[in-house]
Structures are given as structure tokens and as C-alpha cells.
Design a protein around this motif. Structure first.
Motif, PDB file in Angstrom:
ATOM      1  N   ALA A 151      37.239  33.254  31.678  1.00  0.00           N
ATOM      2  CA  ALA A 151      38.255  34.117  31.055  1.00  0.00           C
ATOM      3  C   ALA A 151      38.038  35.578  31.427  1.00  0.00           C
ATOM      4  O   ALA A 151      38.998  36.300  31.728  1.00  0.00           O
ATOM      5  CB  ALA A 151      38.232  33.942  29.540  1.00  0.00           C
ATOM      6  N   GLN A 152      36.789  36.027  31.435  1.00  0.00           N
ATOM      7  CA  GLN A 152      36.504  37.415  31.795  1.00  0.00           C
ATOM      8  C   GLN A 152      36.888  37.699  33.244  1.00  0.00           C
ATOM      9  O   GLN A 152      37.464  38.750  33.545  1.00  0.00           O
ATOM     10  CB  GLN A 152      35.025  37.730  31.565  1.00  0.00           C
ATOM     11  N   ALA A 153      36.587  36.769  34.136  1.00  0.00           N
ATOM     12  CA  ALA A 153      36.953  36.946  35.543  1.00  0.00           C
ATOM     13  C   ALA A 153      38.468  36.997  35.690  1.00  0.00           C
ATOM     14  O   ALA A 153      38.994  37.816  36.455  1.00  0.00           O
ATOM     15  CB  ALA A 153      36.370  35.814  36.388  1.00  0.00           C
ATOM     16  N   ALA A 154      39.186  36.150  34.947  1.00  0.00           N
ATOM     17  CA  ALA A 154      40.652  36.159  35.014  1.00  0.00           C
ATOM     18  C   ALA A 154      41.208  37.486  34.513  1.00  0.00           C
ATOM     19  O   ALA A 154      42.152  38.029  35.096  1.00  0.00           O
ATOM     20  CB  ALA A 154      41.219  35.000  34.202  1.00  0.00           C
ATOM     21  N   LEU A 155      40.632  38.017  33.443  1.00  0.00           N
ATOM     22  CA  LEU A 155      41.100  39.301  32.920  1.00  0.00           C
ATOM     23  C   LEU A 155      40.795  40.447  33.879  1.00  0.00           C
ATOM     24  O   LEU A 155      41.501  41.455  33.887  1.00  0.00           O
ATOM     25  CB  LEU A 155      40.483  39.574  31.551  1.00  0.00           C
TER      26      LEU A 155
ATOM     27  N   GLY B 281      41.125  40.070  36.979  1.00  0.00           N
ATOM     28  CA  GLY B 281      41.990  39.818  38.124  1.00  0.00           C
ATOM     29  C   GLY B 281      41.281  39.086  39.256  1.00  0.00           C
ATOM     30  O   GLY B 281      41.786  39.046  40.375  1.00  0.00           O
ATOM     31  N   GLU B 282      40.137  38.490  38.975  1.00  0.00           N
ATOM     32  CA  GLU B 282      39.387  37.760  39.997  1.00  0.00           C
ATOM     33  C   GLU B 282      39.710  36.279  39.914  1.00  0.00           C
ATOM     34  O   GLU B 282      40.046  35.760  38.862  1.00  0.00           O
ATOM     35  CB  GLU B 282      37.884  37.951  39.774  1.00  0.00           C
ATOM     36  N   ARG B 283      39.588  35.626  41.037  1.00  0.00           N
ATOM     37  CA  ARG B 283      39.775  34.181  41.082  1.00  0.00           C
ATOM     38  C   ARG B 283      38.411  33.508  40.976  1.00  0.00           C
ATOM     39  O   ARG B 283      37.423  34.037  41.469  1.00  0.00           O
ATOM     40  CB  ARG B 283      40.464  33.762  42.368  1.00  0.00           C
TER      41      ARG B 283
ATOM     42  N   LEU C 247      43.239  45.752  27.747  1.00  0.00           N
ATOM     43  CA  LEU C 247      42.162  44.775  27.620  1.00  0.00           C
ATOM     44  C   LEU C 247      41.292  44.759  28.862  1.00  0.00           C
ATOM     45  O   LEU C 247      40.058  44.697  28.776  1.00  0.00           O
ATOM     46  CB  LEU C 247      42.749  43.388  27.341  1.00  0.00           C
ATOM     47  N   ARG C 248      41.906  44.845  30.041  1.00  0.00           N
ATOM     48  CA  ARG C 248      41.132  44.906  31.285  1.00  0.00           C
ATOM     49  C   ARG C 248      40.239  46.147  31.301  1.00  0.00           C
ATOM     50  O   ARG C 248      39.071  46.090  31.681  1.00  0.00           O
ATOM     51  CB  ARG C 248      42.061  44.924  32.503  1.00  0.00           C
ATOM     52  N   GLY C 249      40.811  47.284  30.897  1.00  0.00           N
ATOM     53  CA  GLY C 249      40.026  48.519  30.851  1.00  0.00           C
ATOM     54  C   GLY C 249      38.866  48.409  29.881  1.00  0.00           C
ATOM     55  O   GLY C 249      37.749  48.849  30.169  1.00  0.00           O
TER      56      GLY C 249
ATOM     57  N   ALA D 175      31.451  40.400  38.126  1.00  0.00           N
ATOM     58  CA  ALA D 175      30.799  39.197  38.664  1.00  0.00           C
ATOM     59  C   ALA D 175      30.082  39.564  39.950  1.00  0.00           C
ATOM     60  O   ALA D 175      30.398  40.547  40.605  1.00  0.00           O
ATOM     61  CB  ALA D 175      31.823  38.105  38.896  1.00  0.00           C
ATOM     62  N   GLY D 176      29.165  38.719  40.349  1.00  0.00           N
ATOM     63  CA  GLY D 176      28.321  39.010  41.505  1.00  0.00           C
ATOM     64  C   GLY D 176      28.966  38.779  42.849  1.00  0.00           C
ATOM     65  O   GLY D 176      28.281  38.710  43.829  1.00  0.00           O
ATOM     66  N   GLY D 177      30.227  38.652  42.963  1.00  0.00           N
ATOM     67  CA  GLY D 177      30.830  38.403  44.263  1.00  0.00           C
ATOM     68  C   GLY D 177      32.053  39.256  44.468  1.00  0.00           C
ATOM     69  O   GLY D 177      32.485  39.977  43.575  1.00  0.00           O
ATOM     70  N   PRO D 178      32.636  39.211  45.641  1.00  0.00           N
ATOM     71  CA  PRO D 178      33.839  39.975  45.916  1.00  0.00           C
ATOM     72  C   PRO D 178      35.029  39.384  45.176  1.00  0.00           C
ATOM     73  O   PRO D 178      35.024  38.232  44.788  1.00  0.00           O
ATOM     74  CB  PRO D 178      34.018  39.830  47.435  1.00  0.00           C
ATOM     75  N   SER D 179      36.026  40.212  44.977  1.00  0.00           N
ATOM     76  CA  SER D 179      37.244  39.726  44.342  1.00  0.00           C
ATOM     77  C   SER D 179      37.932  38.749  45.288  1.00  0.00           C
ATOM     78  O   SER D 179      37.904  38.923  46.495  1.00  0.00           O
ATOM     79  CB  SER D 179      38.180  40.906  44.053  1.00  0.00           C
TER      80      SER D 179
END
Length: 189
Positions: free
Chosen positions: A104-108, A110-112, A165-167, A176-180
Motif C-alpha cells: 500500500a505504501q509503495a502504491a501511494l 506511485g511505485e509498482r 497523503l503522498r506528501g 523502497a530500496g529500488g527504482p520506481s
């Protein structure tokens, strides 16, 4: 002394709920049917998407996260339907993140999520194209129900709330430890 994020408690709650009793099969089936209806609604708004799927008619994609899965079969019209239970998937997509909170955090942000892909490369490319190019125009659908101005106002409010919410999360949750973008592990049969 190490400090913990206030979100760690929420993560453990998500874990306990996900590990708890499973929903009844009839409920899972009904939710899957509603997801298929939504996917087809979005596909029908873009004729290039259905035309892209027509050559893949009959192929099956199985999407899985933890122990939840859904198998979809491409119809002759370039839409999706639930695949028969005994159908062998041509493509398997497995979301590798186990934690619902991390997902959920990654989705918020904007990451896949990172996805393990196994199977037909061409079919995987078509599914990737759909993920990159299709968007549900919620405002347009709302406008049909409540009118243009209220739909536009609601869409702006929802967009502002999502941005806030994203902010908030970007200030408090480390990235997260990787690229978007999709982190992909490919395997071939």
C-alpha cells in the motif's frame, strides 16, 4: 535505542488480518467477477487495448499475491473472463512483496510492486502495455451519474487528498530500496 515507525503497528495488524480466517469461496468468486467487470469496462474505453488482446484469445494469465490468485482468460472480443479452474496458465505474474502495508505504501508513492514473470514473453508484453497505457477515467463515469460539475469537484478533492497523503508518507516513510517502476524477475519454462 532504535525508533520504530508509527506505521509498524499498522503493518502487524495487516499481517494478522491477512493470516487469519479466509473469506468464503462464494465471496472470493463474486469479488473476482466484479474485478473482471471493472477490467472489461476500462478495456472497452480504449479500442487499441481490445485489438491488442484479440490475437491472444484463449490465453490464460494467472496473477498471484501471497495465497490470493486470479486466473483470467482472453475472450475472442479482446476482453477478459475468469478462466476455467483446470486451465493451464500461459503467463504467471506473482507480486513479490508479502507485506500488505509495504504494498500500500509503495502504491501511494506511485511505485509498482516487484513482479515475478513466468511464461509467454509476447503475452507478458501485451499485459505490460495494458498496465502502462490504460487508465480508468473515474471522473467521466461519475459525470454520467451525478453530472459534470459535481464529478469534476469530487475528482479534484480526491486528487488533492491523494497528493496530501503522498506528501505525508514521503515525509515519514523511507522510499523502497529500488527504482520506481516494476522490478521484474523473469524466468522461462
Amino acid at each position: 535505542m532504535a525508533t520504530q515507525s508509527p506505521f509498524s503497528f499498522v503493518g502487524s495488524v495487516f499481517e494478522r488480518v491477512a493470516a487469519g480466517p479466509q473469506p468464503p469461496q462464494w465471496l472470493v468468486h463474486e469479488v473476482q467477477h466484479r474485478v473482471v467487470l471493472l477490467l472489461n469496462h476500462v478495456l472497452m474505453q480504449e479500442s487499441a487495448a481490445t485489438q491488442r488482446l484479440v490475437p491472444s484469445r484463449g490465453r490464460v494469465v494467472r496473477m498471484q499475491w501471497r495465497h490470493f490468485f486470479m486466473a483470467l482468460q482472453v475472450t475472442p472480443a479482446g476482453l477478459f473472463d475468469l478462466a476455467p479452474p483446470a486451465a493451464t496458465p500461459d503467463l504467471r505474474l506473482e507480486v513479490m512483496q508479502a507485506s500488505p502495508l509495504d504494498l500500500a505504501q509503495a502504491a501511494l508513492r506511485g511505485e509498482r510492486p516487484s513482479v515475478r514473470i513466468d511464461g509467454d514473453v509476447q503475452f507478458a508484453g501485451d499485459i505490460q502495455w495494458l498496465a502502462d497505457n490504460l487508465r480508468w477515467d473515474v471522473e467521466d463515469d461519475l459525470a454520467r451519474l451525478i453530472g459534470d460539475v459535481p464529478a469534476h469537484t469530487l475528482a479534484n478533492l480526491a486528487g488533492s487528498a491523494a497528493q496530501a497523503l503522498r506528501g505525508f508518507l514521503q515525509d515519514r516513510v523511507p522510499p523502497a530500496g529500488g527504482p520506481s517502476g516494476w522490478s521484474v524477475e523473469r524466468t522461462t519454462p
